[in-house]
Design a protein around this motif. Structure first.
Motif, PDB file in Angstrom:
ATOM      1  N   ILE A  86      43.491  30.198  42.465  1.00  0.00           N
ATOM      2  CA  ILE A  86      42.902  30.979  43.559  1.00  0.00           C
ATOM      3  C   ILE A  86      43.730  32.244  43.800  1.00  0.00           C
ATOM      4  N   GLY A  87      45.037  32.154  43.568  1.00  0.00           N
ATOM      5  CA  GLY A  87      45.888  33.335  43.685  1.00  0.00           C
ATOM      6  C   GLY A  87      45.542  34.387  42.653  1.00  0.00           C
ATOM      7  N   ALA A  88      45.301  33.953  41.422  1.00  0.00           N
ATOM      8  CA  ALA A  88      44.916  34.895  40.370  1.00  0.00           C
ATOM      9  C   ALA A  88      43.564  35.531  40.685  1.00  0.00           C
ATOM     10  N   LEU A  89      42.635  34.735  41.203  1.00  0.00           N
ATOM     11  CA  LEU A  89      41.327  35.283  41.571  1.00  0.00           C
ATOM     12  C   LEU A  89      41.480  36.348  42.657  1.00  0.00           C
ATOM     13  N   ALA A  90      42.276  36.049  43.676  1.00  0.00           N
ATOM     14  CA  ALA A  90      42.465  37.006  44.773  1.00  0.00           C
ATOM     15  C   ALA A  90      43.215  38.248  44.302  1.00  0.00           C
ATOM     16  N   SER A  91      44.310  38.061  43.571  1.00  0.00           N
ATOM     17  CA  SER A  91      45.093  39.223  43.155  1.00  0.00           C
ATOM     18  C   SER A  91      44.322  40.103  42.177  1.00  0.00           C
ATOM     19  N   SER A  92      43.394  39.524  41.429  1.00  0.00           N
ATOM     20  CA  SER A  92      42.606  40.325  40.488  1.00  0.00           C
ATOM     21  C   SER A  92      41.621  41.251  41.194  1.00  0.00           C
ATOM     22  N   LYS A 112      35.383  34.653  36.660  1.00  0.00           N
ATOM     23  CA  LYS A 112      35.587  35.512  37.819  1.00  0.00           C
ATOM     24  C   LYS A 112      36.556  36.669  37.604  1.00  0.00           C
ATOM     25  N   ILE A 113      37.403  36.570  36.590  1.00  0.00           N
ATOM     26  CA  ILE A 113      38.391  37.643  36.368  1.00  0.00           C
ATOM     27  C   ILE A 113      37.950  38.483  35.177  1.00  0.00           C
ATOM     28  N   GLU A 114      37.776  39.765  35.438  1.00  0.00           N
ATOM     29  CA  GLU A 114      37.346  40.690  34.389  1.00  0.00           C
ATOM     30  C   GLU A 114      38.546  41.213  33.624  1.00  0.00           C
ATOM     31  N   GLY A 115      38.285  41.581  32.365  1.00  0.00           N
ATOM     32  CA  GLY A 115      39.320  42.256  31.575  1.00  0.00           C
ATOM     33  C   GLY A 115      40.187  41.398  30.748  1.00  0.00           C
ATOM     34  N   THR A 169      48.842  45.159  40.423  1.00  0.00           N
ATOM     35  CA  THR A 169      48.739  43.703  40.513  1.00  0.00           C
ATOM     36  C   THR A 169      48.605  43.013  39.166  1.00  0.00           C
ATOM     37  N   LYS A 170      48.473  43.786  38.088  1.00  0.00           N
ATOM     38  CA  LYS A 170      48.247  43.180  36.779  1.00  0.00           C
ATOM     39  C   LYS A 170      49.328  42.151  36.446  1.00  0.00           C
ATOM     40  N   HIS A 171      50.571  42.490  36.695  1.00  0.00           N
ATOM     41  CA  HIS A 171      51.653  41.551  36.392  1.00  0.00           C
ATOM     42  C   HIS A 171      51.530  40.289  37.242  1.00  0.00           C
ATOM     43  N   ASP A 172      51.222  40.461  38.521  1.00  0.00           N
ATOM     44  CA  ASP A 172      51.068  39.287  39.380  1.00  0.00           C
ATOM     45  C   ASP A 172      49.936  38.393  38.898  1.00  0.00           C
ATOM     46  N   THR A 173      48.803  38.977  38.596  1.00  0.00           N
ATOM     47  CA  THR A 173      47.669  38.192  38.111  1.00  0.00           C
ATOM     48  C   THR A 173      48.037  37.513  36.793  1.00  0.00           C
ATOM     49  N   ALA A 174      48.650  38.258  35.886  1.00  0.00           N
ATOM     50  CA  ALA A 174      49.023  37.696  34.582  1.00  0.00           C
ATOM     51  C   ALA A 174      50.020  36.552  34.744  1.00  0.00           C
ATOM     52  N   SER A 175      51.003  36.722  35.612  1.00  0.00           N
ATOM     53  CA  SER A 175      51.993  35.649  35.778  1.00  0.00           C
ATOM     54  C   SER A 175      51.369  34.416  36.432  1.00  0.00           C
ATOM     55  N   LEU A 176      50.425  34.626  37.328  1.00  0.00           N
ATOM     56  CA  LEU A 176      49.728  33.493  37.933  1.00  0.00           C
ATOM     57  C   LEU A 176      48.874  32.766  36.888  1.00  0.00           C
TER      58      LEU A 176
END
Length: 181
Positions: free
Chosen positions: A120-126, A178-181, A134-141
């Motif tokens: 859910i963190g990756a979904l929100a940060s994306s 849900k996460i693009e890219g 935020t790319k690093h945060d999403t990637a690390s999550l």
């Protein structure tokens, strides 16, 4: 209800009023930084789960973000995205403390393991507009979500949503859809 036609628009207005009341109540009782507020309260049980801990706040704030985005109420959608991210930060610290105390919770799950918080963190940060920030945060999550994969093949793994394979499958499907890219 016989003889009375169902009025969808009237029903939607009623539900919107109920939502407004319950959203206000939720915000009063479930601040995104509750972990920090409750650390000194020994009766409050901190845990890193979506189903019984403050991690569920991330889900609700994220869903509120999506709801208001759909209604094109940009200020409210951004307010709730920020609250989701604040709740994420809070719950990542809860999860970190939990894992330091009890070790890596090695069960695949959406509702009852760190995989749900990370998903859910990756979904929100994306969803943050400045993707580079935020790319690093999403990637690390997302990498943390992947850490649970090997647990799916343990002999005693359950198959249910709360404590098992179905929950982890939900995590992976959410990320993929849900996460693009």
């Amino acid at each position: 209800m016989e003889g009375k036609e169902f009025d969808l628009e009237e029903h939607k207005k009623l539900v919107r009023k109920q939502l407004d009341v319950l959203i206000e109540k939720f915000e009063e009782n479930c601040p995104p930084d509750q972990d920090q507020q409750e650390l000194s309260n020994s009766t409050f049980r901190l845990n890193p789960f979506l189903y019984s801990g403050t991690g569920g706040y991330i889900v609700v704030y994220y869903k509120l973000y999506l709801y208001y985005e759909r209604l094109e109420e940009i200020d409210l959608s951004l307010k709730y995205l920020n609250k989701a991210l604040q709740a994420l930060s809070t719950n990542l610290s809860v999860l970190d403390r939990y894992e330091k105390k009890y070790g890596f919770l090695n069960k695949p799950s959406y509702l009852a393991s760190g995989a749900g918080i990370y998903t859910i963190g990756a979904l929100a940060s994306s969803q943050v507009i400045d993707k580079e920030a935020t790319k690093h945060d999403t990637a690390s999550l997302l990498e943390k979500v992947e850490d649970y994969y090997d647990c799916c093949f343990e002999e005693d793994v359950e198959v249910e949503l709360m404590n098992g394979l179905a929950g982890y499958l939900y995590c992976l499907l959410a990320v993929q859809t849900k996460i693009e890219g």
